[in-house]
Design a protein around this motif. Sequence first.
Motif, PDB file in Angstrom:
ATOM      1  N   ALA A 233       0.948  -1.080  -0.169  1.00 46.95           N
ATOM      2  CA  ALA A 233       0.045  -0.043  -0.088  1.00 46.95           C
ATOM      3  C   ALA A 233       0.821   1.263   0.048  1.00 46.95           C
ATOM      4  N   HIS A 234       0.361   2.366  -0.252  1.00 49.96           N
ATOM      5  CA  HIS A 234       1.022   3.747   0.011  1.00 49.96           C
ATOM      6  C   HIS A 234       0.649   4.403   1.064  1.00 49.96           C
ATOM      7  N   PRO A 235       1.448   5.095   1.698  1.00 53.66           N
ATOM      8  CA  PRO A 235       0.796   5.856   2.875  1.00 53.66           C
ATOM      9  C   PRO A 235       0.115   6.880   2.593  1.00 53.66           C
ATOM     10  N   HIS A 236       0.110   7.707   1.629  1.00 50.97           N
ATOM     11  CA  HIS A 236      -0.430   8.841   1.277  1.00 50.97           C
ATOM     12  C   HIS A 236      -1.794   8.234   0.882  1.00 50.97           C
ATOM     13  N   ALA A 237      -1.908   6.820   0.572  1.00 49.61           N
ATOM     14  CA  ALA A 237      -3.317   6.247  -0.253  1.00 49.61           C
ATOM     15  C   ALA A 237      -4.341   5.867   0.914  1.00 49.61           C
ATOM     16  N   ILE A 238      -3.936   6.233   2.007  1.00 48.31           N
ATOM     17  CA  ILE A 238      -4.946   6.208   3.310  1.00 48.31           C
ATOM     18  C   ILE A 238      -6.006   7.135   3.044  1.00 48.31           C
ATOM     19  N   GLU A 239      -5.761   8.261   2.362  1.00 48.20           N
ATOM     20  CA  GLU A 239      -6.877   9.373   2.105  1.00 48.20           C
ATOM     21  C   GLU A 239      -7.277   8.891   0.570  1.00 48.20           C
ATOM     22  N   HIS A 240      -7.148   7.965  -0.028  1.00 47.06           N
ATOM     23  CA  HIS A 240      -7.829   7.400  -1.255  1.00 47.06           C
ATOM     24  C   HIS A 240      -9.002   6.433  -0.959  1.00 47.06           C
ATOM     25  N   ASP A 241     -10.111   6.672  -2.007  1.00 46.54           N
ATOM     26  CA  ASP A 241     -11.201   6.016  -1.785  1.00 46.54           C
ATOM     27  C   ASP A 241     -11.092   4.517  -2.368  1.00 46.54           C
ATOM     28  N   ASN A 242     -10.199   3.677  -1.866  1.00 43.18           N
ATOM     29  CA  ASN A 242      -9.880   1.946  -2.542  1.00 43.18           C
ATOM     30  C   ASN A 242      -9.521   1.493  -1.136  1.00 43.18           C
ATOM     31  N   SER A 243      -9.017   0.224  -1.431  1.00 39.71           N
ATOM     32  CA  SER A 243      -8.668  -0.695  -0.681  1.00 39.71           C
ATOM     33  C   SER A 243      -7.564  -0.357   0.544  1.00 39.71           C
ATOM     34  N   GLN A 244      -7.129   0.714  -0.005  1.00 47.98           N
ATOM     35  CA  GLN A 244      -5.715   1.402   1.007  1.00 47.98           C
ATOM     36  C   GLN A 244      -6.435   2.321   1.931  1.00 47.98           C
ATOM     37  N   HIS A 245      -7.656   2.441   1.883  1.00 45.60           N
ATOM     38  CA  HIS A 245      -8.132   3.753   2.910  1.00 45.60           C
ATOM     39  C   HIS A 245      -7.981   3.448   4.083  1.00 45.60           C
ATOM     40  N   TRP A 246      -7.658   4.426   5.074  1.00 43.48           N
ATOM     41  CA  TRP A 246      -7.653   4.443   6.392  1.00 43.48           C
ATOM     42  C   TRP A 246      -8.679   3.526   7.273  1.00 43.48           C
ATOM     43  N   HIS A 247     -10.012   3.813   6.705  1.00 44.42           N
ATOM     44  CA  HIS A 247     -10.977   2.852   7.682  1.00 44.42           C
ATOM     45  C   HIS A 247     -10.638   1.460   7.277  1.00 44.42           C
ATOM     46  N   HIS A 248     -10.044   0.941   6.128  1.00 43.52           N
ATOM     47  CA  HIS A 248      -9.789  -0.489   5.938  1.00 43.52           C
ATOM     48  C   HIS A 248      -8.539  -0.962   6.710  1.00 43.52           C
ATOM     49  N   LEU A 249      -7.722   0.180   6.611  1.00 45.24           N
ATOM     50  CA  LEU A 249      -6.220  -0.305   7.514  1.00 45.24           C
ATOM     51  C   LEU A 249      -6.608  -0.454   8.847  1.00 45.24           C
ATOM     52  N   THR A 250      -7.427   0.547   9.438  1.00 39.56           N
ATOM     53  CA  THR A 250      -7.627   0.365  11.042  1.00 39.56           C
ATOM     54  C   THR A 250      -8.388  -0.747  11.255  1.00 39.56           C
ATOM     55  N   ARG A 251      -9.476  -1.165  10.268  1.00 39.85           N
ATOM     56  CA  ARG A 251     -10.136  -2.473  10.669  1.00 39.85           C
ATOM     57  C   ARG A 251      -9.169  -3.578  10.500  1.00 39.85           C
ATOM     58  N   PHE A 252      -8.339  -3.601   9.355  1.00 34.70           N
ATOM     59  CA  PHE A 252      -7.353  -4.640   9.385  1.00 34.70           C
ATOM     60  C   PHE A 252      -6.381  -4.870  10.372  1.00 34.70           C
ATOM     61  N   ALA A 253      -6.100  -3.685  11.279  1.00 30.56           N
ATOM     62  CA  ALA A 253      -5.035  -3.948  12.245  1.00 30.56           C
ATOM     63  C   ALA A 253      -5.818  -4.261  13.631  1.00 30.56           C
ATOM     64  N   GLN A 254      -7.135  -3.878  13.755  1.00 25.79           N
ATOM     65  CA  GLN A 254      -7.984  -4.713  14.863  1.00 25.79           C
ATOM     66  C   GLN A 254      -8.082  -5.852  14.625  1.00 25.79           C
ATOM     67  N   TRP A 255      -8.575  -6.091  13.011  1.00 23.57           N
ATOM     68  CA  TRP A 255      -8.800  -7.756  12.693  1.00 23.57           C
ATOM     69  C   TRP A 255      -7.523  -8.621  13.109  1.00 23.57           C
ATOM     70  N   SER A 256      -6.435  -8.221  12.654  1.00 21.59           N
ATOM     71  CA  SER A 256      -5.192  -9.012  12.701  1.00 21.59           C
ATOM     72  C   SER A 256      -5.082  -9.074  14.638  1.00 21.59           C
ATOM     73  N   SER A 257      -5.027  -8.140  15.263  1.00 23.94           N
ATOM     74  CA  SER A 257      -5.114  -8.216  16.825  1.00 23.94           C
ATOM     75  C   SER A 257      -5.809  -8.965  17.280  1.00 23.94           C
ATOM     76  N   ASP A 258      -7.343  -9.126  16.793  1.00 20.83           N
ATOM     77  CA  ASP A 258      -7.997 -10.191  17.447  1.00 20.83           C
ATOM     78  C   ASP A 258      -7.992 -11.508  16.927  1.00 20.83           C
ATOM     79  N   GLN A 259      -7.359 -11.699  15.638  1.00 18.78           N
ATOM     80  CA  GLN A 259      -7.301 -13.119  15.096  1.00 18.78           C
ATOM     81  C   GLN A 259      -5.772 -13.566  15.280  1.00 18.78           C
ATOM     82  N   ARG A 260      -4.867 -12.826  15.964  1.00 17.61           N
ATOM     83  CA  ARG A 260      -3.683 -13.332  16.174  1.00 17.61           C
ATOM     84  C   ARG A 260      -3.238 -14.645  16.559  1.00 17.61           C
ATOM     85  N   ASP A 261      -4.013 -14.907  17.726  1.00 19.06           N
ATOM     86  CA  ASP A 261      -3.993 -16.259  18.174  1.00 19.06           C
ATOM     87  C   ASP A 261      -4.623 -17.250  17.564  1.00 19.06           C
ATOM     88  N   ALA A 262      -5.599 -17.132  17.068  1.00 20.45           N
ATOM     89  CA  ALA A 262      -6.582 -18.154  16.535  1.00 20.45           C
ATOM     90  C   ALA A 262      -5.692 -18.641  14.972  1.00 20.45           C
TER      91      ALA A 262
END
Length: 280
Positions: A233-262
Amino acid sequence: MPLTLMLIWDYDTPTGFAVSYHSRTADPMLEYTCTDRILALLAGHGIVSTFACVGKAAEPGDLPLHNPAQIRQIHAAGHEIASHSHSHELLPALSQAELRQTLRDSKAALEDCLGAPVVGFVPPWNRPFHHPRRLAFSGKDWRAGGGRWRHSVSSLCAALAETGYHWVRVHYRPVWQQLGRKLGRRDLRPLALGQYHGVYTLRLSYCGYDQTLTDWLATLADPGRDTAVVLYAHPHAIEHDNSQHWHHLTRFAQWSSDQRDALQIRFTTPSAWLAGQQQP
Ligand SMILES: [Zn+2]
């Protein structure tokens, strides 16, 4: 067995924006302000990643073209720094000498900035796509080379070996995968490791971190297999309306924390991962 995730950021900076159709009008400080937000988020979730930086940004000088302080800050936070060429050149258009020059210049600028070795390379626009040894042929690369193929994945590796690199992120599609895409087939594949001229090639899996990615990652978890995935991904693309957007990144970060053990998720960098592999 772990599900290993390698997240690689293409840190284009205004040097890259100037040659990218999508970013030409971007705020010149955007890469840096977005990187600050990303670093804080990654630290909060214990995620280590890799930043592939345009060498020019590491040179001493004024903002917004240069930001060696931020590159040092990224490195100090435990992320790997790789080269993203010196001035975001389109590699399939370069001569052999020009290719080696941008590889050397970017490595020297980044190493001078960090006082540490830089051994990874991420080609701008993921090109060359051309990789005849894997039956991947790129008309785009042929046109960029003025009616010939100047470089391929394996010849890029030869230049990388000469200039002191150890790994490269690659993106190519053999003819049957190009066909499959045209037929609407899903194009998600875990990492495949290759090696040419002593340089390791890490094949890219996915751009961004949206629901398509996490749905797929959940299917990859297999207790009998050690699976690795390379994301970008590109850092600046967290402001783009695509798969790199900030809301996807924050959800992914939380998902990976939640699923880390499983799912036994672990984040690492290409250099650390390669060091842990049995050398073929
Ligand atoms: Zn780039």
